[in-house]
Design an enzyme around this catalytic site. Sequence first.
Site, PDB file in Angstrom:
ATOM      1  N   HIS A 194      32.088 -76.933 -19.416  1.00  0.00           N
ATOM      2  CA  HIS A 194      31.018 -76.505 -18.500  1.00  0.00           C
ATOM      3  C   HIS A 194      29.876 -75.790 -19.230  1.00  0.00           C
ATOM      4  CE1 HIS A 194      33.068 -77.395 -14.682  1.00  0.00           C
ATOM      5  NE2 HIS A 194      34.164 -77.165 -15.362  1.00  0.00           N
ATOM      6  N   ASP A 207      38.512 -73.616 -17.401  1.00  0.00           N
ATOM      7  CA  ASP A 207      39.174 -74.724 -16.708  1.00  0.00           C
ATOM      8  C   ASP A 207      38.518 -76.059 -17.032  1.00  0.00           C
ATOM      9  OD1 ASP A 207      36.807 -73.969 -15.404  1.00  0.00           O
ATOM     10  OD2 ASP A 207      37.447 -75.029 -13.603  1.00  0.00           O
ATOM     11  N   GLU A 208      39.187 -77.114 -16.679  1.00  0.00           N
ATOM     12  CA  GLU A 208      38.656 -78.480 -16.685  1.00  0.00           C
ATOM     13  C   GLU A 208      37.980 -78.854 -17.995  1.00  0.00           C
ATOM     14  OE1 GLU A 208      37.416 -78.941 -11.999  1.00  0.00           O
ATOM     15  OE2 GLU A 208      35.905 -78.157 -13.350  1.00  0.00           O
ATOM     16  N   VAL A 209      38.630 -78.616 -19.114  1.00  0.00           N
ATOM     17  CA  VAL A 209      38.026 -79.015 -20.386  1.00  0.00           C
ATOM     18  C   VAL A 209      38.312 -80.496 -20.624  1.00  0.00           C
ATOM     19  CG1 VAL A 209      37.912 -78.574 -22.854  1.00  0.00           C
ATOM     20  CG2 VAL A 209      38.346 -76.683 -21.279  1.00  0.00           C
TER      21      VAL A 209
END
Length: 539
Positions: free
Chosen positions: A281, A341-343
Amino acid sequence: MIATLKFTTLLLAVVVCWATQDYGYKDVEEPTLGDSQYGSLWPLPQKVQMSTVAFKLSGASFQIVDAKESSSGASCSLLQNAYRRYDEYIFPISRMQGQNKKKAFASDVSELQVWITSADSECDSYPSVTSDESYELSVDSPVAVLKAPKVWGALRGLETFSQLVYDDEYGAKSINRTEIQDFPRFAHRGLLLDTSRHFLPIKVILANLEAMAWNKFNVFHWHIVDDHSFPYMSRTFPQLSQQGAYHPYTHVYTPSDVKMIIEFARLRGIRVVSEFDTPGHTQSWGKGQKDLLTPCYSGTSPSGSFGPVNPILNTTYDFMTMFFKEVSTVFPDAYIHLGGDEVDFSCWKSNPDIQKFMAQQGFGTDYSKLESFYIQRCVASVRHGLKVKQMISNSLKSNTVVHVWMGNKFEEELQKVTGAGFTTILSAPWYLDYISYGQDWQRYYKVEPLSFNGTDAQKKLVVGGEACLWGEFVDATNLTPRLWPRASAVGERLWSDKDVKDTNDAYSRLIQHRCRMVQRGIPAEPLFTGYCAHEYKGV
Ligand SMILES: *[C@@H]1O[C@H](CO)[C@@H](O)[C@H](O)[C@H]1NC(C)=O
Ligand SMILES: *[C@@H]1O[C@H](CO)[C@@H](O)[C@H](O)[C@H]1NC(C)=O
Ligand SMILES: *[C@@H]1O[C@H](CO)[C@@H](O)[C@H](O)[C@H]1NC(C)=O
């Protein structure tokens, strides 16, 4: 004859319209609307005794004052500020029209005395996760007394007092004899706003901080930057917002903006927890900080696009150390949210230098180990961190809080995270950006954060939760009505006792609470059909 024909046509039109309205209506579960024995209180205090003895309040003679015994003294500007605010909430019309004091009737209740009982009122401090927000309120004639150990409880009690005041059938301000003892069930009651996907003007943030206080929320989780834009103006690295904001002057938060937001929040007992999500992100960070992001490869050559933060360069950690050093001085809260998160590993996988590093470190092809490597080096440079569920396999510092978001099975996650001994906050069931037809506040309301299987010790580790309003489809035009009163459901779940779960009673109180928010100037959306005595008048 002609008249009759017209009438028939009209009738037909009505029937057609009715049929259309019926479409998609099945999902609405309509609670029964009755009067709550608790009036319009929201969130419901822990212990309430309300009588039908009603007292009159006159704007001309009623005052909120420091009790003589109070430790806060008259110099506590946080309280003085709050007295003025609540005076205006309680008497909006008379105060606005400058009603003639002499003409008005006398109050049965002439004063609300605010008494801070502990030696240190914490008037000039910042609220924290351990702040005491408890208070006792006794409404009687001729005086009402609000006792609280700290200013934080006084703020909560002032809101409660204002919620007890109602207009009697002649429109006169009234309040019933009442005894309340109150404290929050959870210490962390947050709201996440996202200022990266869309920039939110300061005015909108302040208005929502105000509404948070009405709902006894105490954490503003500021998801300030993300892939899309970097509106945070850094003193150390000004090029981050110069290059990474949607606009370098009009769509940024300057150091003084940030300071103002933090102080506005403090005066309402709200912590500002900033989030700087890495290593994923971070597209917007890359625009202003050369070599921060990982170059992605297409075959054997760089593709020109970039992935997550580059975890193999020492310059990355030098940058993060300096950046977070600044952040920890700008934001006084003990916690900084590190996202995490969400790498997306595909870019790391494509890069030959990263592959080489993986081999050197003995990580094999497990890229989550590389992520952990990054997080650990990064956390080392930050005081405390809040982290997401994916990170629980890491050996994190003991002062880390794990934030459980996303996923339908939050109970399983809570069981795992608390089982591993982490302090936890919950968001998974409270994604307010997901909208649907009908009264979805009930779905948020019915969540029981401690419904997971675990020991008492595990349950104690859940310190609260956060409602999230991610910003993909939200900006200043629709944020406030989308948030309120849907977030209020989460507010009561996190403040009130676990046995407060009667949806019919909640519905009755929430309708009135929503109208109160509207009267105080917030465009909170309706729960269902009906009206408010004082409708929203626009801006
Ligand atoms: C307050 O008192 C009035 C007048 O006796 C009564 O009608 C009303 O139900 C009371 N309100 C609550 C919430 O108890
Ligand atoms: C990076 O930092 C590590 C640890 O401080 C050090 O061992 C290593 O030599 C450094 N690498 C470079 C290329 O400077
Ligand atoms: C708790 O454990 C019981 C027995 O193992 C299981 O049936 C139940 O589904 C679990 N509940 C939750 C919420 O995980």
